[in-house]
Write a protein that holds these residues in place. Structure first.
Motif, PDB file in Angstrom:
ATOM      1  N   VAL A 107      26.968  68.745  56.138  1.00 38.76           N
ATOM      2  CA  VAL A 107      28.615  67.904  56.394  1.00 38.76           C
ATOM      3  C   VAL A 107      28.336  66.684  57.213  1.00 38.76           C
ATOM      4  CG1 VAL A 107      30.840  68.413  57.544  1.00 38.76           C
ATOM      5  CG2 VAL A 107      29.713  70.117  56.291  1.00 38.76           C
ATOM      6  N   ILE A 108      28.598  65.623  56.581  1.00 31.80           N
ATOM      7  CA  ILE A 108      28.576  64.219  57.378  1.00 31.80           C
ATOM      8  C   ILE A 108      30.190  64.170  58.272  1.00 31.80           C
ATOM      9  CG2 ILE A 108      28.399  62.054  57.418  1.00 31.80           C
ATOM     10  CD1 ILE A 108      25.792  63.537  56.536  1.00 31.80           C
ATOM     11  N   TYR A 109      29.865  64.211  59.598  1.00 32.20           N
ATOM     12  CA  TYR A 109      30.926  63.620  60.372  1.00 32.20           C
ATOM     13  C   TYR A 109      31.249  62.276  60.583  1.00 32.20           C
ATOM     14  CZ  TYR A 109      30.748  68.815  61.144  1.00 32.20           C
ATOM     15  OH  TYR A 109      30.710  70.008  60.844  1.00 32.20           O
ATOM     16  N   GLN A 110      32.373  61.971  60.704  1.00 30.90           N
ATOM     17  CA  GLN A 110      32.692  60.243  61.032  1.00 30.90           C
ATOM     18  C   GLN A 110      33.832  60.531  61.729  1.00 30.90           C
ATOM     19  OE1 GLN A 110      33.284  58.260  57.422  1.00 30.90           O
ATOM     20  NE2 GLN A 110      35.048  59.650  56.895  1.00 30.90           N
ATOM     21  N   ILE A 111      33.905  59.514  62.886  1.00 30.36           N
ATOM     22  CA  ILE A 111      35.068  59.419  63.973  1.00 30.36           C
ATOM     23  C   ILE A 111      36.206  58.750  63.094  1.00 30.36           C
ATOM     24  CG2 ILE A 111      34.579  57.016  64.623  1.00 30.36           C
ATOM     25  CD1 ILE A 111      35.146  58.240  67.606  1.00 30.36           C
ATOM     26  N   THR A 112      37.479  59.153  63.548  1.00 24.91           N
ATOM     27  CA  THR A 112      38.753  58.658  63.093  1.00 24.91           C
ATOM     28  C   THR A 112      39.370  57.710  64.189  1.00 24.91           C
ATOM     29  OG1 THR A 112      40.227  60.179  64.009  1.00 24.91           O
ATOM     30  CG2 THR A 112      39.263  60.680  62.117  1.00 24.91           C
ATOM     31  N   PRO A 113      40.154  56.747  63.787  1.00 27.99           N
ATOM     32  CA  PRO A 113      40.901  55.799  64.889  1.00 27.99           C
ATOM     33  C   PRO A 113      41.523  56.723  65.856  1.00 27.99           C
ATOM     34  CG  PRO A 113      41.603  55.340  62.744  1.00 27.99           C
ATOM     35  CD  PRO A 113      41.010  56.393  62.426  1.00 27.99           C
ATOM     36  N   GLN A 114      42.025  58.191  65.589  1.00 27.68           N
ATOM     37  CA  GLN A 114      42.333  58.606  67.001  1.00 27.68           C
ATOM     38  C   GLN A 114      41.258  59.140  67.921  1.00 27.68           C
ATOM     39  OE1 GLN A 114      43.256  59.205  63.865  1.00 27.68           O
ATOM     40  NE2 GLN A 114      45.508  59.518  63.259  1.00 27.68           N
ATOM     41  N   GLY A 115      40.203  59.441  67.160  1.00 28.47           N
ATOM     42  CA  GLY A 115      38.966  59.729  68.052  1.00 28.47           C
ATOM     43  C   GLY A 115      38.219  58.706  68.827  1.00 28.47           C
ATOM     44  N   ARG A 116      38.475  57.353  68.286  1.00 26.82           N
ATOM     45  CA  ARG A 116      38.121  56.330  68.891  1.00 26.82           C
ATOM     46  C   ARG A 116      38.697  55.838  70.139  1.00 26.82           C
ATOM     47  NH1 ARG A 116      34.913  52.359  66.417  1.00 26.82           N
ATOM     48  NH2 ARG A 116      34.354  53.246  64.218  1.00 26.82           N
ATOM     49  N   GLU A 117      40.213  56.145  69.837  1.00 29.52           N
ATOM     50  CA  GLU A 117      41.125  56.055  71.364  1.00 29.52           C
ATOM     51  C   GLU A 117      40.696  57.332  72.343  1.00 29.52           C
ATOM     52  OE1 GLU A 117      45.240  56.650  69.870  1.00 29.52           O
ATOM     53  OE2 GLU A 117      45.041  54.674  68.747  1.00 29.52           O
ATOM     54  N   ARG A 118      40.470  58.497  71.795  1.00 31.81           N
ATOM     55  CA  ARG A 118      40.060  59.615  72.529  1.00 31.81           C
ATOM     56  C   ARG A 118      38.806  59.216  73.468  1.00 31.81           C
ATOM     57  NH1 ARG A 118      40.903  63.642  76.263  1.00 31.81           N
ATOM     58  NH2 ARG A 118      39.582  65.213  75.923  1.00 31.81           N
ATOM     59  N   TRP A 119      37.800  58.633  72.660  1.00 32.79           N
ATOM     60  CA  TRP A 119      36.441  58.400  73.412  1.00 32.79           C
ATOM     61  C   TRP A 119      37.018  57.321  74.517  1.00 32.79           C
ATOM     62  CZ3 TRP A 119      34.168  53.490  73.461  1.00 32.79           C
ATOM     63  CH2 TRP A 119      33.087  53.398  73.988  1.00 32.79           C
ATOM     64  N   LEU A 120      37.538  56.127  74.158  1.00 31.93           N
ATOM     65  CA  LEU A 120      37.811  55.400  75.111  1.00 31.93           C
ATOM     66  C   LEU A 120      38.614  55.857  76.529  1.00 31.93           C
ATOM     67  CD1 LEU A 120      37.547  52.181  76.272  1.00 31.93           C
ATOM     68  CD2 LEU A 120      39.790  51.847  74.823  1.00 31.93           C
ATOM     69  N   ALA A 121      39.691  56.770  75.925  1.00 30.09           N
ATOM     70  CA  ALA A 121      40.008  57.642  77.303  1.00 30.09           C
ATOM     71  C   ALA A 121      39.194  58.281  77.968  1.00 30.09           C
ATOM     72  CB  ALA A 121      41.338  58.429  76.763  1.00 30.09           C
ATOM     73  N   LEU A 122      38.416  58.951  77.317  1.00 29.08           N
ATOM     74  CA  LEU A 122      37.430  59.905  78.305  1.00 29.08           C
ATOM     75  C   LEU A 122      36.457  58.852  78.998  1.00 29.08           C
ATOM     76  CD1 LEU A 122      36.241  62.430  75.606  1.00 29.08           C
ATOM     77  CD2 LEU A 122      37.563  62.828  77.761  1.00 29.08           C
ATOM     78  N   MET A 123      36.022  57.618  78.535  1.00 26.63           N
ATOM     79  CA  MET A 123      35.089  56.846  79.159  1.00 26.63           C
ATOM     80  C   MET A 123      35.851  56.276  80.475  1.00 26.63           C
ATOM     81  SD  MET A 123      32.128  56.170  77.848  1.00 26.63           S
ATOM     82  CE  MET A 123      31.514  54.494  78.268  1.00 26.63           C
ATOM     83  N   LEU A 124      37.351  56.048  80.327  1.00 27.33           N
ATOM     84  CA  LEU A 124      37.800  55.327  81.388  1.00 27.33           C
ATOM     85  C   LEU A 124      38.468  56.415  82.382  1.00 27.33           C
ATOM     86  CD1 LEU A 124      39.519  52.389  79.704  1.00 27.33           C
ATOM     87  CD2 LEU A 124      37.442  52.508  80.908  1.00 27.33           C
ATOM     88  N   GLU A 125      38.448  57.694  82.334  1.00 26.71           N
ATOM     89  CA  GLU A 125      39.335  58.588  82.986  1.00 26.71           C
ATOM     90  C   GLU A 125      38.504  58.812  84.483  1.00 26.71           C
ATOM     91  OE1 GLU A 125      41.374  61.832  80.003  1.00 26.71           O
ATOM     92  OE2 GLU A 125      39.160  61.965  80.575  1.00 26.71           O
ATOM     93  N   LYS A 126      39.255  58.878  85.331  1.00 23.83           N
ATOM     94  CA  LYS A 126      38.676  59.158  86.855  1.00 23.83           C
ATOM     95  C   LYS A 126      38.639  60.891  86.971  1.00 23.83           C
ATOM     96  CE  LYS A 126      39.454  54.792  89.243  1.00 23.83           C
ATOM     97  NZ  LYS A 126      40.145  54.197  90.103  1.00 23.83           N
TER      98      LYS A 126
END
Length: 222
Positions: A107-126
């Motif tokens: 199974v090949i996994y790829q990120i979705t647009p929602q996943g990109r938003e989630r990743w950025l939110a995790l990066m910028l959270e305090k």
């Protein structure tokens, strides 16, 4: 709240805007301060790697070991359950392909647009977490700084600088110094002070050189 024991009154804010009880998800107290969740660093790293390229689970595990092994203790048994949760939430999608003529499918996994938003939110959270966890989180995040804007990188670097300064002030405080009585305790304290001072200088150097850098995608060989 007792340290290390989740508060049952905390609630999870879901993607749909609702909330459900759960002690070990991303939770907010009444002060709206993000509390530490053990697996968010693994989630951040997983989404960050899939943001670069689609991957199957085995390859993803190897990359997590390569880039995160010096930052966090990776629970490899948690990776596939995490992938299933991310797929259920719509943060990643999967595609089955056949390996060879009669080999097992992967199974090949790829990120979705929602996943990109989630990743950025995790990066910028305090986060409100221990010094050890904050250091590990920063090192994981640093692996993906090349995918941020200069403004976002400076924001995170400035936050880490503040954390280091706060830690150094605490270690150098008279009441802290008085807790370390014998020679070896004093040696341990001084080592801790030097480590924070070194990190302070390193983070400041990253800040000073940031304007000269451009976002670069990490290239992985093999």
């Amino acid at each position: 709240m007792t340290r290390g024991i989740p508060n049952p009154d905390l609630r999870v804010f879901t993607e749909s805007g609702g909330c459900t009880p759960s002690p070990w998800r991303l939770c907010y107290s009444e002060s709206n301060c993000l509390l530490y969740r053990p697996d968010t660093m693994l989630e951040l790293a997983t989404l960050g790697l899939l943001r670069r390229e689609p991957l199957h689970g085995y390859r993803l595990t190897k990359l997590l070991e390569l880039f995160m092994g010096s930052c966090i203790s990776v629970n490899y048994g948690a990776i596939y359950p995490l992938l299933r949760r991310l797929e259920q939430r719509g943060h990643i999608s999967s595609l089955s392909i056949q390996k060879g003529g009669a080999g097992p499918s992967r199974v090949i996994y790829q990120i979705t647009p929602q996943g990109r938003e989630r990743w950025l939110a995790l990066m910028l959270e305090k986060h409100r977490e221990s010094w050890v966890n904050s250091r590990a989180r920063f090192m994981v995040m640093l692996c993906f700084f090349g995918d941020l804007t200069p403004e976002q990188r400076l924001l995170l670097l400035g936050h880490r600088l503040e954390q280091c300064q706060t830690r150094l002030t605490h270690l150098q405080a008279e009441e802290t110094q008085g807790l370390f009585a014998d020679h070896y305790q004093q040696a341990a304290l001084q080592r801790a002070v030097r480590m924070v001072e070194e990190e302070l200088a390193w983070v400041q150097e990253l800040i000073d050189t940031e304007p000269t850098l451009e976002p670069v995608a990490l290239q992985v060989q093999g």
